[in-house]
Design an enzyme around this catalytic site. Structure first.
Site, PDB file in Angstrom:
ATOM      1  NE  ARG A  33      -1.736   1.983   3.420  1.00  0.00           N
ATOM      2  CZ  ARG A  33      -1.589   1.947   4.750  1.00  0.00           C
ATOM      3  NH1 ARG A  33      -2.230   1.082   5.477  1.00  0.00           N
ATOM      4  NH2 ARG A  33      -0.773   2.807   5.348  1.00  0.00           N
ATOM      5  CE1 TYR A  38       0.959   2.663   8.978  1.00  0.00           C
ATOM      6  CE2 TYR A  38      -0.209   4.489  10.003  1.00  0.00           C
ATOM      7  CZ  TYR A  38      -0.074   3.588   8.965  1.00  0.00           C
ATOM      8  OH  TYR A  38      -0.960   3.614   7.918  1.00  0.00           O
ATOM      9  CG  HIS A  63      -6.335   2.429   6.205  1.00  0.00           C
ATOM     10  ND1 HIS A  63      -6.483   1.147   5.729  1.00  0.00           N
ATOM     11  CD2 HIS A  63      -7.524   2.773   6.748  1.00  0.00           C
ATOM     12  CE1 HIS A  63      -7.719   0.730   5.996  1.00  0.00           C
ATOM     13  NE2 HIS A  63      -8.357   1.700   6.605  1.00  0.00           N
TER      14      HIS A  63
HETATM   15  C1  LIG Z   1     -15.218  -5.760  11.359  1.00  0.00           C
HETATM   16  C2  LIG Z   1     -14.381  -4.527  11.255  1.00  0.00           C
HETATM   17  N1  LIG Z   1     -13.447  -4.267  12.194  1.00  0.00           N
HETATM   18  C3  LIG Z   1     -12.687  -3.163  12.102  1.00  0.00           C
HETATM   19  C4  LIG Z   1     -12.870  -2.272  11.072  1.00  0.00           C
HETATM   20  C5  LIG Z   1     -11.998  -1.027  10.975  1.00  0.00           C
HETATM   21  N2  LIG Z   1     -11.058  -1.195   9.860  1.00  0.00           N
HETATM   22  C6  LIG Z   1     -11.261  -0.598   8.659  1.00  0.00           C
HETATM   23  S1  LIG Z   1     -10.064  -0.966   7.552  1.00  0.00           S
HETATM   24  C7  LIG Z   1      -9.230  -1.935   8.657  1.00  0.00           C
HETATM   25  C8  LIG Z   1      -7.952  -2.624   8.270  1.00  0.00           C
HETATM   26  C9  LIG Z   1      -8.115  -3.586   7.134  1.00  0.00           C
HETATM   27  O1  LIG Z   1      -6.852  -4.050   6.708  1.00  0.00           O
HETATM   28  P1  LIG Z   1      -6.689  -5.044   5.513  1.00  0.00           P
HETATM   29  O2  LIG Z   1      -7.658  -6.164   5.632  1.00  0.00           O
HETATM   30  O3  LIG Z   1      -5.266  -5.386   5.417  1.00  0.00           O
HETATM   31  O4  LIG Z   1      -7.170  -4.192   4.231  1.00  0.00           O
HETATM   32  P2  LIG Z   1      -6.505  -2.874   3.595  1.00  0.00           P
HETATM   33  O5  LIG Z   1      -7.233  -1.692   4.196  1.00  0.00           O
HETATM   34  O6  LIG Z   1      -5.055  -2.891   3.902  1.00  0.00           O
HETATM   35  O7  LIG Z   1      -6.792  -2.961   2.133  1.00  0.00           O
HETATM   36  C10 LIG Z   1      -9.896  -1.947   9.888  1.00  0.00           C
HETATM   37  C11 LIG Z   1      -9.423  -2.663  11.080  1.00  0.00           C
HETATM   38  C12 LIG Z   1     -13.885  -2.550  10.132  1.00  0.00           C
HETATM   39  N3  LIG Z   1     -14.142  -1.747   9.095  1.00  0.00           N
HETATM   40  N4  LIG Z   1     -14.620  -3.690  10.225  1.00  0.00           N
END
Ligand SMILES: Cc1ncc(C[n+]2csc(CCOP(=O)(O)OP(=O)(O)O)c2C)c(N)n1
Ligand SMILES: [Mg+2]
Length: 363
Positions: free
Chosen positions: A260, A273, A264
């Site tokens: 990425r 971080y 985020h």
């Molecule tokens: C069930 C749930 N828990 C927490 C969140 C908050 N949240 C949004 S994005 C994220 C991280 C996701 O990381 P990843 O699966 O690696 O996907 P990326 O954003 O890196 O594409 C979190 C914890 C959420 N949207 N849904």
């Protein structure tokens, strides 16, 4: 208690790669792909255009025109490679970052902006594009996708389902449950994990002690790691996995190893971080530059072609901006209309409450 003597001392996982970061074509015994110069130019155009859509969206958010945006920067090859592997009858279930896949499914990018501008709840018809609405609840779309895949199986249709999710999502119960259901029912599904190495500020090592693709073996289906910045490899690997799904061979987990390159979302500041050198190292593996080098190196495109793609990208960006700003604000009460297909007492109550609240403002 037995101790695994190999813990922490494993050989690095094999990565399927067909195009090196320098743009040199390499062979792989199991994943060959024969692309015409026209097809390679077309993939290059896709990569450039989706990066431009993304760049414009980030700028629009910064100018207050979108509430938030989740950038795909760096993940273009994973999304275009897998997206172009789909046939019209396959069904895709995205997260909130799959703008490149949306592009491959012919979803008008302004509809993506509508969601992040807060003027619609998705804005496209999933059945028209075979592209489900974006899902914010991490991992939940994998369960929807497995359910859909089991439906395909029961209809005896020749189609597959692909479920997108991130590295962080692999820690969710929903994703693990969907692996079990898909495996046990031999569902026609491809699990496409874009391992961009971060889940907001959580690094990959907080999600797994083993490479993610190896998780699949514990559930009973194959897993494979592909260079997620290599559009040729992503296309070849996804095509093969989709074909396996369509022909009754069950699920595959593809781990697209990528990075990425941006934040985020636009609400995040990754400089808090992660170290800058990490990003610099990944810039050298840019998914677009390697295709450009390949085209140049093999004299498959001239400067006129690259200039034309740049001009098309500029026009797309300007058009997207104009149409984004022209999107009208919806009537506030409209948000209750599409929650359920049938009327629902709870929603009716909430609508009435909100209508009374709106009445309280001076006209
Ligand atoms: C069930 C749930 N828990 C927490 C969140 C908050 N949240 C949004 S994005 C994220 C991280 C996701 O990381 P990843 O699966 O690696 O996907 P990326 O954003 O890196 O594409 C979190 C914890 C959420 N949207 N849904
Ligand atoms: Mg991630």
């Amino acid at each position: 208690m037995t101790v695994d003597a190999s813990r922490g001392a494993e050989a690095p996982p094999e990565l399927v790669q067909l195009l090196t970061p320098e743009g040199v074509r390499v062979e792989h015994p199991d994943y060959d792909i024969d692309l015409t110069p026209e097809e390679v130019r077309s993939l290059y155009r896709d990569l450039v255009l989706v990066r431009r859509i993304d760049l414009e969206a980030v700028a629009l958010q910064r100018q207050g025109e979108l509430g938030i945006w989740a950038s795909l920067l760096g993940q273009e090859a994973a999304q275009i490679g897998s997206g172009r592997a789909l046939t019209d009858s396959d069904m895709a279930f995205p997260t909130y970052r799959e703008h490149g896949v949306a592009w491959c499914r012919d979803v008008d990018p302004v509809k993506l902006l509508g969601l992040f501008r807060g003027v619609n709840h998705g804005g496209w018809d999933p059945e028209e594009h075979n592209f489900h609405l974006y899902t914010i609840v991490i991992g939940s779309q994998t369960l929807h996708a497995v359910g859909y895949a089991m439906g395909i199986q029961r209809d005896d249709a020749s189609a597959a389902t692909i479920a997108y999710f991130g590295d962080g999502a692999t820690s969710q119960g929903d994703v693990n449950e969907s692996f079990i259901w898909a495996s046990v029912f031999n569902a026609p599904i491809v699990f496409f994990c874009q391992n961009n190495q971060w889940a907001i500020s959580e690094p990959l090592e907080k999600q797994s002690r083993i490479p993610l693709y190896r998780r699949a073996s514990g559930f009973g289906f194959p897993g494979i790691r592909v260079d997620g910045n290599d559009v040729f490899a992503c296309l070849a690997v996804t095509r093969k996995a989709l074909e396996a799904a369509r022909t009754g061979q069950g699920p595959t987990l593809i781990e697209a190893f990528t990075y990425r390159m941006g934040a985020h979302t636009t609400t995040d500041d990754p400089t808090r971080y992660r170290v800058a050198s990490e990003l610099e190292a990944w810039k050298l593996k840019d998914p677009i530059e390697r295709v450009k080098s390949y085209l140049f190196r093999n004299e498959l495109a001239d400067q006129g072609f690259f200039d034309a793609v740049t001009a098309e990208a500029d026009q797309l960006g300007a058009d997207l901006r104009r149409r984004c700003l022209a999107m009208p604000d919806p009537e506030p009460l409209d948000m209750f209309d599409h929650v359920y297909r049938e009327p629902h007492a709870l929603i009716d109550g909430e609508r009435a409450q909100f209508a009374a609240y709106l009445e309280g403002f001076e006209k």
